[in-house]
Design a protein around this motif. Structure first.
Motif, PDB file in Angstrom:
ATOM      1  N   LEU A 130      -0.309  17.087  31.606  1.00  0.00           N
ATOM      2  CA  LEU A 130       0.888  16.582  32.173  1.00  0.00           C
ATOM      3  C   LEU A 130       0.611  16.037  33.517  1.00  0.00           C
ATOM      4  O   LEU A 130       0.790  14.754  33.719  1.00  0.00           O
ATOM      5  CB  LEU A 130       1.947  17.608  32.271  1.00  0.00           C
ATOM      6  CG  LEU A 130       2.653  18.190  30.918  1.00  0.00           C
ATOM      7  CD1 LEU A 130       3.659  19.258  31.554  1.00  0.00           C
ATOM      8  CD2 LEU A 130       3.031  17.132  29.964  1.00  0.00           C
ATOM      9  N   LEU A 131      -0.138  16.577  34.386  1.00  0.00           N
ATOM     10  CA  LEU A 131      -0.476  16.099  35.592  1.00  0.00           C
ATOM     11  C   LEU A 131      -1.398  14.879  35.387  1.00  0.00           C
ATOM     12  O   LEU A 131      -1.279  13.943  36.395  1.00  0.00           O
ATOM     13  CB  LEU A 131      -1.212  17.183  36.676  1.00  0.00           C
ATOM     14  CG  LEU A 131      -0.181  18.301  37.076  1.00  0.00           C
ATOM     15  CD1 LEU A 131      -1.287  19.371  37.596  1.00  0.00           C
ATOM     16  CD2 LEU A 131       0.735  17.971  38.033  1.00  0.00           C
ATOM     17  N   ASP A 132      -2.201  15.189  34.315  1.00  0.00           N
ATOM     18  CA  ASP A 132      -3.003  13.771  34.327  1.00  0.00           C
ATOM     19  C   ASP A 132      -2.177  12.385  33.890  1.00  0.00           C
ATOM     20  O   ASP A 132      -2.973  11.394  33.785  1.00  0.00           O
ATOM     21  CB  ASP A 132      -3.905  14.063  33.387  1.00  0.00           C
ATOM     22  CG  ASP A 132      -5.179  12.816  33.259  1.00  0.00           C
ATOM     23  OD1 ASP A 132      -5.571  12.411  34.002  1.00  0.00           O
ATOM     24  OD2 ASP A 132      -5.613  12.562  32.118  1.00  0.00           O
ATOM     25  N   GLN A 133      -1.072  12.455  33.404  1.00  0.00           N
ATOM     26  CA  GLN A 133      -0.210  11.388  33.009  1.00  0.00           C
ATOM     27  C   GLN A 133       0.853  10.969  33.788  1.00  0.00           C
ATOM     28  O   GLN A 133       1.649  10.505  33.230  1.00  0.00           O
ATOM     29  CB  GLN A 133       0.315  11.778  31.494  1.00  0.00           C
ATOM     30  CG  GLN A 133      -0.946  12.160  30.616  1.00  0.00           C
ATOM     31  CD  GLN A 133      -0.496  12.416  29.167  1.00  0.00           C
ATOM     32  OE1 GLN A 133       0.224  11.647  28.499  1.00  0.00           O
ATOM     33  NE2 GLN A 133      -0.792  13.797  28.848  1.00  0.00           N
ATOM     34  N   GLY A 165     -11.095   9.860  39.103  1.00  0.00           N
ATOM     35  CA  GLY A 165     -10.734  10.780  38.305  1.00  0.00           C
ATOM     36  C   GLY A 165      -9.757  11.869  39.137  1.00  0.00           C
ATOM     37  O   GLY A 165     -10.267  12.518  39.990  1.00  0.00           O
ATOM     38  N   PHE A 166      -8.779  12.027  38.952  1.00  0.00           N
ATOM     39  CA  PHE A 166      -7.829  13.085  39.740  1.00  0.00           C
ATOM     40  C   PHE A 166      -6.604  13.570  38.634  1.00  0.00           C
ATOM     41  O   PHE A 166      -6.126  12.878  37.852  1.00  0.00           O
ATOM     42  CB  PHE A 166      -7.223  12.540  40.974  1.00  0.00           C
ATOM     43  CG  PHE A 166      -6.493  11.340  41.028  1.00  0.00           C
ATOM     44  CD1 PHE A 166      -5.214  11.543  41.104  1.00  0.00           C
ATOM     45  CD2 PHE A 166      -7.076  10.126  41.041  1.00  0.00           C
ATOM     46  CE1 PHE A 166      -4.354  10.146  41.153  1.00  0.00           C
ATOM     47  CE2 PHE A 166      -6.227   8.888  40.904  1.00  0.00           C
ATOM     48  CZ  PHE A 166      -4.960   8.978  40.990  1.00  0.00           C
ATOM     49  N   GLU A 167      -5.939  14.701  39.024  1.00  0.00           N
ATOM     50  CA  GLU A 167      -4.579  15.191  38.468  1.00  0.00           C
ATOM     51  C   GLU A 167      -3.742  15.300  39.581  1.00  0.00           C
ATOM     52  O   GLU A 167      -4.188  15.922  40.668  1.00  0.00           O
ATOM     53  CB  GLU A 167      -4.584  16.323  37.662  1.00  0.00           C
ATOM     54  CG  GLU A 167      -5.465  16.099  36.516  1.00  0.00           C
ATOM     55  CD  GLU A 167      -6.933  16.382  36.542  1.00  0.00           C
ATOM     56  OE1 GLU A 167      -7.179  17.124  37.240  1.00  0.00           O
ATOM     57  OE2 GLU A 167      -7.686  15.601  35.550  1.00  0.00           O
ATOM     58  N   VAL A 168      -2.488  14.951  39.622  1.00  0.00           N
ATOM     59  CA  VAL A 168      -1.658  14.976  41.108  1.00  0.00           C
ATOM     60  C   VAL A 168      -0.232  15.392  40.806  1.00  0.00           C
ATOM     61  O   VAL A 168       0.288  14.891  39.557  1.00  0.00           O
ATOM     62  CB  VAL A 168      -1.816  13.556  41.457  1.00  0.00           C
ATOM     63  CG1 VAL A 168      -1.156  12.477  40.887  1.00  0.00           C
ATOM     64  CG2 VAL A 168      -1.293  13.730  43.019  1.00  0.00           C
ATOM     65  N   GLN A 212       3.340   6.623  40.570  1.00  0.00           N
ATOM     66  CA  GLN A 212       3.173   7.788  41.397  1.00  0.00           C
ATOM     67  C   GLN A 212       1.837   8.472  41.497  1.00  0.00           C
ATOM     68  O   GLN A 212       1.667   9.544  41.925  1.00  0.00           O
ATOM     69  CB  GLN A 212       3.946   9.050  40.684  1.00  0.00           C
ATOM     70  CG  GLN A 212       5.706   8.660  40.761  1.00  0.00           C
ATOM     71  CD  GLN A 212       6.280   9.394  39.927  1.00  0.00           C
ATOM     72  OE1 GLN A 212       6.086  10.725  39.735  1.00  0.00           O
ATOM     73  NE2 GLN A 212       7.633   9.354  39.632  1.00  0.00           N
ATOM     74  N   ARG A 213       0.807   7.727  41.079  1.00  0.00           N
ATOM     75  CA  ARG A 213      -0.503   8.125  41.225  1.00  0.00           C
ATOM     76  C   ARG A 213      -1.182   7.748  42.554  1.00  0.00           C
ATOM     77  O   ARG A 213      -2.291   7.043  42.728  1.00  0.00           O
ATOM     78  CB  ARG A 213      -1.608   7.457  40.057  1.00  0.00           C
ATOM     79  CG  ARG A 213      -0.878   8.011  38.534  1.00  0.00           C
ATOM     80  CD  ARG A 213      -2.046   7.466  37.559  1.00  0.00           C
ATOM     81  NE  ARG A 213      -3.252   7.864  37.850  1.00  0.00           N
ATOM     82  CZ  ARG A 213      -3.780   9.197  37.554  1.00  0.00           C
ATOM     83  NH1 ARG A 213      -2.899  10.155  37.012  1.00  0.00           N
ATOM     84  NH2 ARG A 213      -4.991   9.425  37.738  1.00  0.00           N
ATOM     85  N   TRP A 214      -0.430   8.083  43.608  1.00  0.00           N
ATOM     86  CA  TRP A 214      -1.091   8.126  44.974  1.00  0.00           C
ATOM     87  C   TRP A 214      -1.238   9.466  45.583  1.00  0.00           C
ATOM     88  O   TRP A 214      -0.819  10.346  44.905  1.00  0.00           O
ATOM     89  CB  TRP A 214       0.126   7.291  45.969  1.00  0.00           C
ATOM     90  CG  TRP A 214       1.508   7.752  45.514  1.00  0.00           C
ATOM     91  CD1 TRP A 214       2.405   7.228  44.858  1.00  0.00           C
ATOM     92  CD2 TRP A 214       2.087   8.651  46.419  1.00  0.00           C
ATOM     93  NE1 TRP A 214       3.505   7.846  45.171  1.00  0.00           N
ATOM     94  CE2 TRP A 214       3.656   8.781  46.224  1.00  0.00           C
ATOM     95  CE3 TRP A 214       1.655   9.544  47.552  1.00  0.00           C
ATOM     96  CZ2 TRP A 214       4.318   9.793  46.584  1.00  0.00           C
ATOM     97  CZ3 TRP A 214       2.504  10.651  47.995  1.00  0.00           C
ATOM     98  CH2 TRP A 214       3.846  10.625  47.461  1.00  0.00           C
ATOM     99  N   GLY A 215      -1.718   9.556  46.643  1.00  0.00           N
ATOM    100  CA  GLY A 215      -1.665  10.877  47.403  1.00  0.00           C
ATOM    101  C   GLY A 215      -3.258  11.469  47.469  1.00  0.00           C
ATOM    102  O   GLY A 215      -4.072  10.586  47.492  1.00  0.00           O
TER     103      GLY A 215
END
Length: 325
Positions: A240-243, A260-263, A248-251
């Motif tokens: 879920l964090l990967d999607q 590559g990151f999950e956030v 919202q894929r900032w930070g």
């Protein structure tokens, strides 16, 4: 109406409107009332001093936690000597990044390969979680279902998807009720080893108070084997964090070297003064290493200011961590 995203290029409404209406803050909480305010620190005690960040070197791996344990081993206590700042332009850059904060900011990072950890900023300061608590709510739900020997229902999974991927507030409120509200979250966090996190009261889950160090402990529950969560539960959360939706894929992902990151991010304007809580937690891939990073902040003049601050602090902390220069 739930607020689901904050694009980077947005135009903010005047602070006066936020204070007068309180609607944005209320929406972020999934509530109809105003958001309880807390005094904000205008200066973080150690951000303008020469005190270095505290680094914990690699330590022996603790025994695996069993499902019946009540307090898993958290990241090692930061009691060792600080690094020699004379050798590190990277450490100086971290000082500089934290000094930019107009309110308070704190960062915690660990390298899952080397075991090195770093913690800096915000001593003694409690930060409101805003929407990063949604990760905590999901972890508590999965722990609860494990205890019952079951798995999340289809309805719970649907709420979890929109809560994490879209940061939907109504979904968070639904699962907040499922875990037993604030007593349920506090009970789960006690088992997770989160010693400085206190669930928001009266349904205001976004006003859960926390620290960067505690958020790092939560990330270890999600991304390492030293966890009360099963492999299946951890894989589900990670997916879920990967999607999370694109805007919202900032930070903390700004610290990744290969994208590559999950956030999970959180943002909240305080209705008492219009200043912004901006937080980001997750796992990033950097130069062949897996890093867990948590950055929490408040007192930001705008959401964009807070996003820029969080990203610069995350990059600087990753660079300052020994073995990542």
């Amino acid at each position: 109406m739930a607020i689901r995203s904050v694009p980077r290029a947005r135009v903010l409404v005047p602070v006066g409107l936020l204070v007068a209406a309180g609607a944005v803050a209320a929406a972020l909480q999934g509530q109809s009332g105003g958001v309880e305010s807390r005094p904000l620190l205008s200066v973080v005690a150690d951000t303008t001093s020469s005190a270095p960040p505290v680094v914990t070197p690699a330590t022996p791996v603790a025994p695996a936690v069993t499902p019946t344990a009540t307090a898993p081993t958290a990241a090692a206590a930061t009691t060792t000597a600080a690094p020699d700042t004379s050798t590190g332009a990277a450490v100086a850059a971290l000082h500089s990044a934290v000094d930019r904060a107009e309110g308070a900011v704190s960062v915690a990072v660990t390298d899952l390969e080397t075991g090195q950890s770093l913690s800096y900023g915000g001593p003694g300061h409690d930060f409101a979680t805003a929407s990063i608590v949604k990760l905590d709510i999901l972890a508590a739900l999965l722990l609860r279902t494990q205890d019952l020997g079951s798995t999340p229902t289809a309805a719970q999974r649907a709420l979890a998807t929109t809560m994490i991927e879209n940061s939907d507030n109504d979904s968070a409120t639904g699962l907040w009720d499922e875990i037993g509200a604030d007593p349920g979250l506090d009970a789960a966090n006690a088992r997770f080893g989160l010693t400085a996190t206190k669930a928001g009261q009266d349904g205001y889950w976004g006003l859960t108070s926390t620290t960067a160090d505690d958020q790092l402990r939560l990330l270890r529950q999600v991304f390492t084997d030293d966890s009360l969560l099963s492999t299946t539960s951890r894989s589900y959360i990670q997916e879920l964090l990967d999607q999370v939706e694109d805007d919202q894929r900032w930070g903390v992902g700004a610290a990744a070297s290969d994208g590559g990151f999950e956030v999970k991010n959180g943002w909240l304007p305080r209705d008492s003064d219009g200043l912004w809580v901006i937080n980001s937690i997750g796992r990033v891939a950097r130069d062949g290493h897996e890093l867990l990073i948590a950055v929490v902040s408040d007192g930001n003049p705008t959401d964009t200011d807070g996003m820029d601050l969080v990203e610069s602090v995350a990059r600087a902390a990753a660079e300052a961590l020994p073995g990542n220069r």
